[in-house]
Design an enzyme around this catalytic site. Structure first.
Site, short mmCIF file in Angstrom:
data_model
loop_
_atom_site.label_atom_id
_atom_site.label_comp_id
_atom_site.label_asym_id
_atom_site.label_seq_id
_atom_site.Cartn_x
_atom_site.Cartn_y
_atom_site.Cartn_z
N ASP A 36 0.84 -1.19 0.00
CA ASP A 36 0.00 0.00 0.00
C ASP A 36 0.88 1.24 0.00
O ASP A 36 1.97 1.24 0.57
CB ASP A 36 -0.91 0.01 1.23
CG ASP A 36 -0.13 -0.03 2.53
OD1 ASP A 36 0.50 -1.06 2.80
OD2 ASP A 36 -0.13 0.98 3.28
N ASP A 37 0.41 2.28 -0.67
CA ASP A 37 1.05 3.59 -0.63
C ASP A 37 2.49 3.57 -1.10
O ASP A 37 3.37 4.17 -0.48
CB ASP A 37 0.96 4.17 0.77
CG ASP A 37 -0.46 4.26 1.25
OD1 ASP A 37 -1.35 4.39 0.39
OD2 ASP A 37 -0.70 4.17 2.46
#
Length: 489
Positions: free
Chosen positions: A172-173
């Site tokens: 994620d991210d």
């Protein structure tokens, strides 16, 4: 290139910024809660997954005890600003840090809580005002590299030696691009690279540790529409791997069982929900207006325990203040069909350590309830304003409320013997009291006749107070400022 950025599972979407996920890249509680219901969520707990200053060792140890006392059984270590979790993902923890990690795992076990470690080997998506560096790009994992895979396995081996048997592989991210060496191997398919790496890690670690489990935080972790990433993931990712999902949005006001069913179809398995409430990191890094979210969990269907693989809440930077919302979450996760937000909310505040009288703290929390899951401002204040506007002569109820808020810091310090909590809420408590002073000045101004010589002085005092409040980025009860401004004539 995408025009939206997912800056943290706890950070708002920003237009025009590159980002997402990639492969390139201590205090006892007043009472002990009853044992969790056998019919509640299988996985129920907290994921320390926010941007900003990570919690301290003492705060984590205390939180692990809190989770065990509030119907929860899982804690995920995923602070974005621990370099060994992200930027230095391939480096082993030094001895002192490893000892702290071992102590956390031991405390978790004694509290009946599973300790899960998140490792994020991709190239982080920069926050506003930040940029990636060549060193960061070099450190990001090459998914097809055997050397990088062995580095990943070595980190997992260290963690297992510290008592950790469940790992969350987190993409994620991070930036949505593959390392050059991976482009041809995976035909440019990001999800294929992620799934193959996850499958390899699962197979490798289960051969060494039959207890080993793998969770996965994907590049696309929210939404309800099919997409190429999920299409690959649902067919290529091993069925044993549980997959994170945050709801229809990154910050989801509602999460329903029908949404979960749709995502189950799209992911090929029930989602493991990462609930971005009460996380507040985005109010710092994106909005630049830090805010507390002290209301109860709301907007979650009563039968989601049957439609999801489990539930994890991302808390605020303030660990002690987070306990208000997290205690209500524990009640929801334990008995979702009978959960009542307001009842759980009052009980959560009453159960906080060091609170001799919950009423002042409840008043403060009622002005910090507005959040991604609760759109309304304090309704009682709104009613008093409406009554005043309907009858100028009757300002007493509104003035009484503002007097109460002005004196709230003193009342809370007299009724709360919990220094960490007081320190965490102090900036917002002071601002609320100052807003009340502005409201009282506005009432005084409104009650002066046009020819009264005191009007100019009151107007200047109010203008000065409002400018001071505007310079304070901490956000609470903007409805009081709006009221004061409406009488600034």
């Amino acid at each position: 290139m995408k025009q939206t950025t997912k800056l943290g599972l706890g950070v708002l979407v920003l237009a025009g910024v590159v980002g997402s996920t990639a492969c390139s890249s201590s205090t006892e509680q007043k009472q002990t809660a009853p044992a969790p219901s056998t019919s509640s969520f299988a996985v129920r707990g907290v994921i320390e997954g926010f941007y900003g200053k990570p919690w301290s060792q003492e705060q984590r140890l205390d939180m692990l005890s809190f989770l065990g006392q509030h119907h929860m059984n899982t804690y995920v270590y995923a602070p974005k600003d621990d370099p060994y979790q992200r930027l230095k993902w391939g480096d082993l923890y030094p001895a002192e840090d490893a000892a702290r990690m071992k102590a956390l795992a031991k405390q978790a076990e004694s509290s009946g809580v599973k300790f899960v470690y998140s490792i994020s080997p991709g190239l982080p998506a920069p926050l506003p005002g930040e940029m990636s560096t060549p060193a960061m790009e070099q450190a990001a994992i090459t998914c097809s590299s055997q050397a990088d895979r062995e580095k990943l396995a070595a980190k997992v081996e260290q963690l297992r030696g510290l008592g950790v048997h469940t790992i969350m592989l987190s993409f994620d991210d991070v930036q949505e691009k593959l390392k050059s060496a991976d482009l041809s191997v995976y035909d440019g398919d990001l999800a294929k690279a992620h799934a193959e790496l996850a499958n390899w890690l699962l197979q490798t670690e289960q051969a060494r540790d039959p207890q080993f489990k793998l969770w996965f935080a994907p590049t696309t972790y929210y939404g309800l529409k099919d997409n190429p990433y999920w299409q690959t993931l649902r067919t290529a990712l091993h069925e044993q791997v549980q997959v994170i999902w945050t709801g229809e949005k990154i910050l989801s006001p509602r999460i329903t069982s029908s949404q979960a069913d749709e995502v189950t179809r799209l992911l090929g398995r029930k989602p493991l929900v990462w609930d971005n409430y009460p996380v507040n990191d985005f109010t710092y890094s994106i909005q630049k207006k830090p805010q507390l979210f002290l209301g109860p969990v709301e907007g979650r269907d009563t039968d989601l325990d049957r439609h999801t693989a489990g539930w994890l809440a991302n808390p605020m930077l303030q660990s002690e203040a987070s306990k208000i919302a997290l205690a209500t979450l524990g009640d929801y996760l334990d008995h979702p069909t009978t959960y009542n937000p307001d009842t759980a909310w009052l009980a959560a505040i009453q159960a906080l350590p060091g609170v001799s009288d919950p009423d002042p703290l409840m008043t403060f929390s009622s002005y910090a309830r507005k959040s991604p899951v609760h759109s309304a401002s304090n309704p009682e204040f709104g009613k008093k304003v409406a009554a005043y506007q309907a009858n100028d002569a009757d300002s007493l109820p509104l003035r009484t409320e503002l007097d109460h808020l002005r004196d709230l810091p003193k009342k809370i310090t007299e009724t709360v013997n919990n220094q960490e909590l007081l320190t965490e809420i102090e900036p917002w408590l002071k601002k609320l009291a100052s807003e009340a002073e502005a409201g009282l000045l506005a009432l005084d101004l409104a009650q002066k006749a046009p020819t009264d010589p005191q009007r100019n002085d009151l107007r200047q005092q109010l203008a000065t107070k409002l400018r001071t409040l505007a310079d304070d980025p901490n956000t609470i009860a903007p409805e009081i400022i709006d009221f004061a401004k409406s009488l600034e004539k």
